[in-house]
Design a protein around this motif. Structure first.
Motif, PDB file in Angstrom:
ATOM      1  N   GLY A  54       0.914  -0.754   0.008  1.00 19.04           N
ATOM      2  CA  GLY A  54       0.044  -0.171   0.259  1.00 19.04           C
ATOM      3  C   GLY A  54       1.114   1.174  -0.257  1.00 19.04           C
ATOM      4  O   GLY A  54       1.296   2.256  -0.932  1.00 19.04           O
ATOM      5  N   ILE A  55       2.205   1.287   1.020  1.00 22.96           N
ATOM      6  CA  ILE A  55       2.721   2.756   0.881  1.00 22.96           C
ATOM      7  C   ILE A  55       3.208   2.438  -0.756  1.00 22.96           C
ATOM      8  O   ILE A  55       3.412   4.071  -1.410  1.00 22.96           O
ATOM      9  CB  ILE A  55       3.766   2.071   2.174  1.00 22.96           C
ATOM     10  N   PHE A  56       4.021   1.314  -0.982  1.00 24.83           N
ATOM     11  CA  PHE A  56       4.699   1.960  -1.948  1.00 24.83           C
ATOM     12  C   PHE A  56       3.514   1.875  -3.631  1.00 24.83           C
ATOM     13  O   PHE A  56       4.261   2.921  -4.481  1.00 24.83           O
ATOM     14  CB  PHE A  56       5.174   0.344  -2.722  1.00 24.83           C
ATOM     15  N   PHE A  58       0.994   4.013  -3.023  1.00 23.13           N
ATOM     16  CA  PHE A  58       1.013   4.940  -2.889  1.00 23.13           C
ATOM     17  C   PHE A  58       1.789   6.180  -3.205  1.00 23.13           C
ATOM     18  O   PHE A  58       2.084   6.695  -4.237  1.00 23.13           O
ATOM     19  CB  PHE A  58       0.593   5.701  -0.949  1.00 23.13           C
ATOM     20  N   LEU A  59       3.352   6.126  -3.068  1.00 25.68           N
ATOM     21  CA  LEU A  59       4.510   7.080  -3.268  1.00 25.68           C
ATOM     22  C   LEU A  59       4.913   6.149  -5.354  1.00 25.68           C
ATOM     23  O   LEU A  59       5.207   7.342  -5.752  1.00 25.68           O
ATOM     24  CB  LEU A  59       5.663   5.751  -3.126  1.00 25.68           C
ATOM     25  N   GLY A  60       4.589   5.041  -5.525  1.00 24.41           N
ATOM     26  CA  GLY A  60       4.818   4.992  -7.166  1.00 24.41           C
ATOM     27  C   GLY A  60       3.727   5.945  -8.143  1.00 24.41           C
ATOM     28  O   GLY A  60       3.935   6.523  -8.929  1.00 24.41           O
ATOM     29  N   TYR A  61       2.690   6.013  -6.849  1.00 21.27           N
ATOM     30  CA  TYR A  61       1.373   6.776  -8.529  1.00 21.27           C
ATOM     31  C   TYR A  61       1.707   7.958  -7.943  1.00 21.27           C
ATOM     32  O   TYR A  61       1.612   9.153  -8.627  1.00 21.27           O
ATOM     33  CB  TYR A  61       0.605   6.294  -7.353  1.00 21.27           C
ATOM     34  N   TRP A  62       1.824   8.636  -7.195  1.00 19.99           N
ATOM     35  CA  TRP A  62       2.624  10.316  -6.248  1.00 19.99           C
ATOM     36  C   TRP A  62       3.809  10.364  -7.271  1.00 19.99           C
ATOM     37  O   TRP A  62       3.966  12.101  -7.774  1.00 19.99           O
ATOM     38  CB  TRP A  62       3.020  10.758  -4.816  1.00 19.99           C
ATOM     39  N   VAL A  63       4.582   9.399  -7.035  1.00 16.76           N
ATOM     40  CA  VAL A  63       6.351   9.847  -8.115  1.00 16.76           C
ATOM     41  C   VAL A  63       5.604  10.050  -9.922  1.00 16.76           C
ATOM     42  O   VAL A  63       5.672  11.098 -10.677  1.00 16.76           O
ATOM     43  CB  VAL A  63       7.150   9.093  -8.124  1.00 16.76           C
ATOM     44  N   TYR A  64       4.638   9.304 -10.499  1.00 19.86           N
ATOM     45  CA  TYR A  64       4.548   8.920 -11.400  1.00 19.86           C
ATOM     46  C   TYR A  64       3.567  10.631 -11.800  1.00 19.86           C
ATOM     47  O   TYR A  64       3.287  11.002 -12.661  1.00 19.86           O
ATOM     48  CB  TYR A  64       2.964   7.893 -11.589  1.00 19.86           C
ATOM     49  N   ASN A  65       2.602  10.823 -10.760  1.00 22.89           N
ATOM     50  CA  ASN A  65       1.557  12.025 -10.712  1.00 22.89           C
ATOM     51  C   ASN A  65       2.799  13.541 -10.839  1.00 22.89           C
ATOM     52  O   ASN A  65       2.219  14.239 -11.294  1.00 22.89           O
ATOM     53  CB  ASN A  65       0.958  12.214  -9.874  1.00 22.89           C
TER      54      ASN A  65
END
Length: 67
Positions: A54-56, A58-65
């Motif tokens: 879940g945390i990874f 979140f971080l991956g989607y945040w970086v993607y955005n």
């Protein structure tokens, strides 16, 4: 690039983190009280895996955005 975004990723993140916390707080504790040590260990491993996913996510989607 925004049109490629997935709409349900936030729910998936939350679901992984909540199920991980439930496994860690409730399942592992109940197994420990019943002295089921193998089951407790597996519940803790799966709980941490769920929280990590879940945390990874979140971080991956945040970086993607950000890109």
């Amino acid at each position: 690039m925004y049109y490629l975004a997935i709409g349900y990723i936030g729910y998936i993140e939350l679901l992984f983190i909540l199920t991980g916390l439930i496994l860690l707080l409730f399942e592992a504790g109940s197994y420990k009280k019943q002295q089921l040590f193998k089951e407790e260990k597996i519940a803790r491993i799966l709980g941490w895996c769920n929280c990590s996913i879940g945390i990874f996510t979140f971080l991956g989607y945040w970086v993607y955005n950000l890109l």
